[in-house]
Design a protein around this motif. Structure first.
Motif, mmCIF file in Angstrom:
data_model
loop_
_atom_site.group_PDB
_atom_site.id
_atom_site.type_symbol
_atom_site.label_atom_id
_atom_site.label_comp_id
_atom_site.label_asym_id
_atom_site.label_seq_id
_atom_site.Cartn_x
_atom_site.Cartn_y
_atom_site.Cartn_z
ATOM 1 N N SER A 122 0.359 73.881 111.680
ATOM 2 C CA SER A 122 0.737 73.447 113.018
ATOM 3 C C SER A 122 -0.462 72.910 113.798
ATOM 4 C CB SER A 122 1.342 74.620 113.782
ATOM 5 O OG SER A 122 1.536 74.273 115.125
ATOM 6 N N TRP A 153 9.407 86.193 117.037
ATOM 7 C CA TRP A 153 8.830 85.005 116.390
ATOM 8 C C TRP A 153 8.296 84.057 117.449
ATOM 9 C CZ3 TRP A 153 9.008 79.767 116.288
ATOM 10 C CH2 TRP A 153 8.463 79.126 115.162
ATOM 11 N N LEU A 212 1.708 81.678 112.284
ATOM 12 C CA LEU A 212 2.997 81.621 111.606
ATOM 13 C C LEU A 212 3.177 80.341 110.810
ATOM 14 C CD1 LEU A 212 5.280 83.023 114.439
ATOM 15 C CD2 LEU A 212 4.403 84.208 112.442
ATOM 16 N N HIS A 271 4.508 82.978 117.851
ATOM 17 C CA HIS A 271 4.229 81.562 117.636
ATOM 18 C C HIS A 271 3.519 80.952 118.844
ATOM 19 C CE1 HIS A 271 5.415 77.195 117.366
ATOM 20 N NE2 HIS A 271 4.942 77.396 116.156
ATOM 21 N N PRO A 303 0.201 79.463 117.236
ATOM 22 C CA PRO A 303 1.154 78.859 116.296
ATOM 23 C C PRO A 303 0.678 78.928 114.852
ATOM 24 C CG PRO A 303 0.824 77.437 118.179
ATOM 25 C CD PRO A 303 -0.177 78.537 118.304
#
Lengths: 550, 258, 66
Positions: free
Chosen positions: B151, B136, B147, B140, B144
């Motif tokens: 963001s 993850w 996911l 990310h 970013p």
């Protein structure tokens, strides 16, 4: 510029530049493969250019008139131009990073254009590049005028001004390469820090020597403020930047302090950078240019002395209000909070003193945008110091800390107070320095004023809103006692405010560009005029050279 | 400390004393007054914090950063992550519930400099370690918005392509030792191998890292790549250790509190 | 160096107060010292007419502006 230097002085200047270039070469060789090597080349280029500028004029005619009959204004002029160039660069960076928070893909492929690397370029660019150059330039002007004495040397003013700019260049170029100590507003690495200490010591000696040549029995209070700026910034800078380099041939260093001690030292530095860089120096500016422009002595000279010592004494304690509810011992937090609240007294005394000086001259404030810049600066100074004391109270800080409210507060001070007083001072100073009748365009000054004011208001209001919403969302509970919003929820709520903030910044940047243009056009196109006539004087009979701003 | 503050000015006082401009004593008095008024407040506030034993909790099992984690920390600083992420959970109910037990002074005891931060454009990271998988974190950091669509964090895809520079690590650990982090000679000598070892499980180098830094040290292919050790390895290793240097906070604050 | 943390903290907490009071009295006395009033007034007005160049030993009529 060079015509004011004697042959011997030119030789000295060349020697210093040559020596600096050698240091640059040594850094480039030693730091090969490291950002320090790049910095070496920058230092080499910087001093190389200076070397050739001096060398090319080495045999041109020497000054004929008695230099002691006039003030030495060449470094001041260059300082003003540099300040404005840094303003445009630094504020552009600010608008860019602000836009990245609204539209994160507004960047280039390279690592250098990420928010984390650009943000210190913005902060250092405006604080040190714009603010620092403006402080140095105006201090040269004010210390000579109030002492009625010329600066003692021809070389040291240049050394301080250009050396300081070299520091700014090293700092900014370092950040985009990822060279940073991570200490906010003290990000520059160890060799740049050492260089700044050298520059600063020369600055202090220069200031003291000018004061000691003065022909006035009393040291005018503006000088007190500048002196405290020079002295305390030196103390702060040296202590907070104590670090051990990982290698003498690389940029990386590790702070001498860690954890809670480091946090306290950093915010002792951080808040006093606000105090002694962004407040006392600019108060010096205010105490000189505002009475001068208004044509009236300061409302209460005694009050200015009282508030001076109040500010110098109280500010140094307040840094720990950045660390409420953290692992910092409770009593230190309380001490910081208490002094922050008390700080309101000398701060408002200064703001009130400035505004009372204008009492009776409101007509001038209405007609003269330059004076209006200064008036508005005093108003914002009063507002943001009140806000600051309020935010230092522990429960308030519990809500405001880590949010955009802090950012809004800082910009109320930085844009509303620091930048407005600086622009006002620059507009007051430019015609005097270059012996011009007036500014090139008074309409442009008006435009700048309204752009700057509306930009600041939009910026500050959007950050107040986003900060308070953010803080409240983080602590909102559902009826069942669980947190209501995820972090991402709060981020989504910020989006419109981040757009508004970038727009406010853009207005402010536009104003700064207009200012730079106006100053350059004044130098190029406005006819010469004898100095005593282009300025408001204390004589009632004389018409102040202000435009009727219709 | 006080002497350190005044030392740079000692020469100036001396210099001033020797110059004989009139009225000079007046301006020197002003200088002295400013220094006295301004330095004492800071001294009084900061100095007591250096009687450190009483300020910081005593935790014998407090772990130090491995060279790989320290390299990740250096990259975290280099990229300016601290500008948007704090590493300091305050003792407020909502923060404790959102991020975990509030931060203790001891947890940043070896942080030169501390990264408590001042702004949360992104969430606090003081206890982000082990909250997300390595995979993850890598995805990310690469982008970013793959996911978390909302963001605004910058992309750090280049970390995955950049080979980790190991040659300057011994010098860095030595500098950290000079400022008070208890690295041994052996740790400093083997810093480069340890960096690689921690990102290459089931090699001899990996075992050596465990020997030196404890059996709990996370040894993994942090970035998922087996062919080389990248900056991504270092950053993920650092993120995964955040909050895990000691479990004092978890054990001393069993439940979220007011 | 046998200063305990408690002593340090106690000193810090109380010292600031006394220091504050002493400094306030000193500064107020200075600012309002009657014989200094004239000097302050002169200083406040002095900046309004300082544009004509550094003060000189009076040489002749033609002390110029530059």
């Amino acid at each position: 510029m060079m015509s004011n230097l004697t042959g011997a002085e030119r030789t000295t200047a060349m020697t210093i530049a040559g020596f600096g270039a050698l240091i640059g070469l040594a850094m480039a060789a030693a730091g090969h493969g490291d950002p320090m090597g790049v910095h070496g080349w920058i230092v080499l280029a910087f001093f190389g250019v200076l070397f050739f500028i001096v060398a090319s004029a080495l045999y041109s005619p020497e000054p004929v008139e008695d230099r002691a009959l006039s003030y030495y204004d060449d470094p001041t002029k260059v300082g003003i131009i540099l300040a404005l160039i840094w303003a445009v660069v630094g504020m552009f960076m600010g608008v860019w990073v602000a836009s990245q928070l609204a539209w994160p893909d507004l960047r280039f492929e390279g690592a250098w254009s990420g928010f984390g690397r650009l943000r210190p370029v913005h902060t250092s660019g405006v604080i040190f590049g714009f603010g620092g150059n403006a402080l140095i330039a105006t201090s040269y002007h004010i210390m000579q005028r109030t002492s009625r004495a010329r600066m003692p040397g021809q070389i040291s003013p240049w050394f301080v001004l250009l050396g300081f700019n070299l520091f700014c260049i090293l700092a900014a170029s370092g950040y985009v390469m990822g060279v940073t100590q991570s200490k906010e507003y003290a990000e520059a690495e160890w060799y740049a820090d050492i260089w700044l200490v050298v520059v600063w010591v020369v600055y202090f000696i220069l200031y003291m020597r000018t004061l000691s040549r003065r022909n006035e029995p009393h040291i005018y209070v503006a000088n007190w403020y500048y002196l405290s700026f020079i002295l305390v910034v030196a103390i702060l800078h040296i202590v907070n930047n104590l670090a051990v380099p990982a290698s003498w041939t690389g940029a990386k260093s590790y702070s001498l302090f860690s954890g809670v001690q480091d946090a306290m030292t950093q915010w002792w530095y951080g808040h006093n950078a606000v105090a002694f860089f962004l407040t006392t120096g600019f108060l010096g500016m205010l105490y000189y240019f505002l009475p001068k422009r208004a044509g009236r002595p300061i409302y209460s000279y005694r009050l200015s002395i009282l508030s001076f010592w109040g500010i110098v004494f109280f500010y140094i304690w307040v840094g720990s209000h950045h660390l409420h509810y953290t692992a910092l011992p409770h009593w230190v937090q309380t001490l910081g909070m208490t002094f922050s609240v008390m700080l309101l007294v000398p701060s408002w005394a200064s703001a009130g003193n400035a505004l009372m000086t204008l009492n009776g001259a409101w007509g001038k404030v209405r007609d003269d945008a330059t004076l209006r810049f200064m008036m508005m600066a005093a108003v914002f100074y009063g507002l943001s110091t009140f806000e600051g004391s309020f935010m230092a109270i522990r429960p308030v800080n519990g809500l405001s800390h880590y949010t955009d409210w802090t950012v809004g507060h800082v910009h109320a001070g930085a844009m509303g107070w620091v930048a407005l007083i600086t622009f006002g001072s620059i507009y007051a100073l430019t015609p005097v320095l270059w012996r011009r009748e007036t500014m090139y365009s008074w309409k442009a000054v008006e435009w700048h004023f309204w752009l700057a004011l509306s930009g600041t208001v939009i910026y500050v209001f959007s950050m107040w809103n986003s900060g308070i919403i953010q803080g409240l969302m983080w602590r909102t509970y559902t009826e069942t006692g669980t947190l209501k919003f995820s972090f991402v929820d709060s981020l989504v709520a910020m989006h419109p405010y981040y757009i508004a903030r970038a727009f406010g910044g853009l207005l402010f940047l536009t104003g700064a560009c207009i200012c730079l243009w106006n100053v350059v056009m004044t130098i190029l196109h406005v006819p010469q005029k004898a100095p005593e006539l282009d300025y408001p004087t204390s004589s009632e009979a004389m018409e102040p050279a202000l435009p009727a701003a219709e | 400390m006080f002497k350190t503050i005044l030392k740079p000015f000692a020469k100036l006082f001396d210099f001033q004393a020797r110059t004989h401009y009139r009225m000079e004593r007046h301006s020197m008095a002003l200088t002295a007054g400013i220094i006295v008024a301004a330095s004492i407040g800071g001294f009084v506030e900061i100095a007591p914090l250096f009687s450190i034993d009483d300020t910081v909790e005593d935790v014998p099992d407090m772990r130090i950063y491995t060279p790989l984690e320290q390299a990740g920390r250096d990259i975290y600083i280099r990229e300016g992550c601290y500008a948007c992420h704090s590493q300091m959970i305050r003792s407020l109910r909502d923060e404790v519930e959102r991020y975990g037990p509030y931060s203790l002074a001891v947890e940043s005891k070896y942080d030169h400099p501390m990264l408590w931060g001042s702004k949360r454009t992104g969430p606090d990271l003081a206890r982000v370690g082990d909250k997300f998988s390595d995979d993850w974190q890598v995805r990310h950091l690469v982008n970013p918005r793959n996911l978390v669509p909302e963001s605004v964090m910058p992309q750090y895809a280049f970390l995955l392509e950049t080979e980790l520079k190991t040659s300057d690590m011994p010098g860095r650990l030595a500098a950290l030792r000079a400022v008070g982090v208890p690295y041994t000679d052996e740790m400093i000598e083997n810093a480069e191998n340890d960096m690689k070892g921690q990102a290459r499980p089931e090699t001899e180098a990996a075992d050596a890292v465990m020997d030196r830094y404890g059996d709990d040290t996370a040894v993994r292919f942090f970035d998922g790549r087996r062919d080389r050790v990248t900056e991504m390895d270092a950053v993920v290793a650092y993120l995964q250790i955040l909050g895990n240097l000691t479990d004092l906070a978890q054990t001393s604050q069993p439940q979220a509190e007011e | 160096m046998d200063i305990s943390h408690e002593w340090f903290v106690g000193f810090s907490k109380s010292f600031g107060l006394f220091y504050l009071i002493a400094l306030s009295i000193g500064i107020t006395a200075y600012a309002y010292w009657p014989s200094l009033g004239g000097r302050f007034d002169r200083a406040a007005k002095s900046i309004l007419d300082d544009e004509d160049g550094p003060a000189q030993e009076i040489k002749s009529e033609d002390t110029p502006c530059r």
